[in-house]
Design a protein around this motif. Structure first.
Motif, mmCIF file in Angstrom:
data_model
loop_
_atom_site.group_PDB
_atom_site.id
_atom_site.type_symbol
_atom_site.label_atom_id
_atom_site.label_comp_id
_atom_site.label_asym_id
_atom_site.label_seq_id
_atom_site.Cartn_x
_atom_site.Cartn_y
_atom_site.Cartn_z
ATOM 1 N N LEU A 6 0.830 -1.202 0.000
ATOM 2 C CA LEU A 6 0.000 0.000 0.000
ATOM 3 C C LEU A 6 0.864 1.252 0.000
ATOM 4 C CD1 LEU A 6 -2.826 1.206 0.106
ATOM 5 C CD2 LEU A 6 -2.744 1.011 2.587
ATOM 6 N N ILE A 7 1.923 1.245 0.788
ATOM 7 C CA ILE A 7 2.851 2.382 0.815
ATOM 8 C C ILE A 7 3.467 2.585 -0.569
ATOM 9 C CG2 ILE A 7 5.099 3.152 1.716
ATOM 10 C CD1 ILE A 7 4.204 1.960 4.435
ATOM 11 N N ASP A 8 3.871 1.503 -1.232
ATOM 12 C CA ASP A 8 4.447 1.600 -2.575
ATOM 13 C C ASP A 8 3.445 2.203 -3.557
ATOM 14 O OD1 ASP A 8 6.780 0.465 -1.623
ATOM 15 O OD2 ASP A 8 6.317 -1.547 -2.373
ATOM 16 N N LYS A 9 2.188 1.766 -3.503
ATOM 17 C CA LYS A 9 1.153 2.285 -4.405
ATOM 18 C C LYS A 9 0.894 3.768 -4.164
ATOM 19 C CE LYS A 9 -1.785 -1.461 -5.890
ATOM 20 N NZ LYS A 9 -2.099 -1.220 -7.260
ATOM 21 N N ILE A 10 0.816 4.161 -2.896
ATOM 22 C CA ILE A 10 0.568 5.573 -2.575
ATOM 23 C C ILE A 10 1.737 6.435 -3.019
ATOM 24 C CG2 ILE A 10 0.327 7.217 -0.664
ATOM 25 C CD1 ILE A 10 -1.382 5.069 0.736
ATOM 26 N N ALA A 11 2.947 5.967 -2.768
ATOM 27 C CA ALA A 11 4.140 6.724 -3.171
ATOM 28 C C ALA A 11 4.170 6.924 -4.678
ATOM 29 C CB ALA A 11 5.399 6.010 -2.692
ATOM 30 N N ALA A 12 3.864 5.869 -5.435
ATOM 31 C CA ALA A 12 3.872 5.967 -6.895
ATOM 32 C C ALA A 12 2.725 6.838 -7.398
ATOM 33 C CB ALA A 12 3.782 4.574 -7.510
ATOM 34 N N GLY A 13 1.544 6.663 -6.831
ATOM 35 C CA GLY A 13 0.366 7.404 -7.292
ATOM 36 C C GLY A 13 0.399 8.881 -6.954
ATOM 37 N N ALA A 14 0.970 9.228 -5.813
ATOM 38 C CA ALA A 14 1.013 10.625 -5.380
ATOM 39 C C ALA A 14 2.350 11.292 -5.699
ATOM 40 C CB ALA A 14 0.748 10.714 -3.878
ATOM 41 N N HIS A 15 3.284 10.531 -6.278
ATOM 42 C CA HIS A 15 4.610 11.046 -6.630
ATOM 43 C C HIS A 15 5.319 11.626 -5.407
ATOM 44 C CE1 HIS A 15 3.487 10.316 -10.745
ATOM 45 N NE2 HIS A 15 2.423 11.093 -10.597
ATOM 46 N N ILE A 16 5.313 10.831 -4.325
ATOM 47 C CA ILE A 16 6.019 11.203 -3.106
ATOM 48 C C ILE A 16 6.948 10.052 -2.734
ATOM 49 C CG2 ILE A 16 4.206 12.736 -2.235
ATOM 50 C CD1 ILE A 16 3.212 10.467 -0.453
ATOM 51 N N THR A 17 7.807 10.286 -1.755
ATOM 52 C CA THR A 17 8.731 9.226 -1.355
ATOM 53 C C THR A 17 7.986 8.162 -0.545
ATOM 54 O OG1 THR A 17 9.339 10.254 0.744
ATOM 55 C CG2 THR A 17 10.629 10.897 -1.204
ATOM 56 N N LYS A 18 8.611 6.994 -0.463
ATOM 57 C CA LYS A 18 8.020 5.919 0.334
ATOM 58 C C LYS A 18 7.964 6.312 1.810
ATOM 59 C CE LYS A 18 9.210 2.103 -2.701
ATOM 60 N NZ LYS A 18 9.913 0.838 -2.835
ATOM 61 N N ALA A 19 8.942 7.068 2.271
ATOM 62 C CA ALA A 19 8.953 7.513 3.666
ATOM 63 C C ALA A 19 7.759 8.433 3.944
ATOM 64 C CB ALA A 19 10.260 8.234 3.987
ATOM 65 N N GLN A 20 7.484 9.338 3.008
ATOM 66 C CA GLN A 20 6.343 10.236 3.177
ATOM 67 C C GLN A 20 5.030 9.455 3.133
ATOM 68 O OE1 GLN A 20 7.378 12.790 -0.110
ATOM 69 N NE2 GLN A 20 7.935 14.477 1.270
ATOM 70 N N ALA A 21 4.930 8.491 2.238
ATOM 71 C CA ALA A 21 3.728 7.666 2.138
ATOM 72 C C ALA A 21 3.553 6.838 3.416
ATOM 73 C CB ALA A 21 3.798 6.761 0.916
#
Length: 93
Positions: A6-21
């Motif tokens: 889920l973190i990977d999907k959010i990071a990719a979809g929102a164009h943010i880092t995995k840490a931020q997600a």
């Protein structure tokens, strides 16, 4: 899907880092948990509602011995899916 996926999907979809997600997910989980601790409902329109429900005390059975045991009353977290989530899950491909 697990939390990392889920973190990977959010990071990719929102164009943010995995840490931020990851921080966003942790903040959301903490917020929902704290609201439920206060017996407040959390409604995410279209997705669903998290709420707290009270279970009564009841008798149960020990599966190994068959002995009757008392199960104490307690509060449990519940999730009721929203209409959009229900439609998405039941949609045929």
């Amino acid at each position: 899907m697990n939390k990392t996926d889920l973190i990977d999907k959010i990071a990719a979809g929102a164009h943010i880092t995995k840490a931020q997600a990851g921080t966003a997910i942790e903040t959301m989980i903490t917020g929902v948990t704290n609201s439920l601790k206060k017996s407040e409902r959390v409604t995410l329109v279209g997705f669903g509602t998290f709420s707290v429900s009270q279970r009564k005390a009841r008798n149960g059975r020990n599966p190994q011995t068959g002995a009757v045991i008392k199960i104490a009353a307690r509060k449990v977290a519940r999730f009721t899916p929203g209409m959009e989530l229900k439609k998405a899950v039941n949609k045929t491909k």
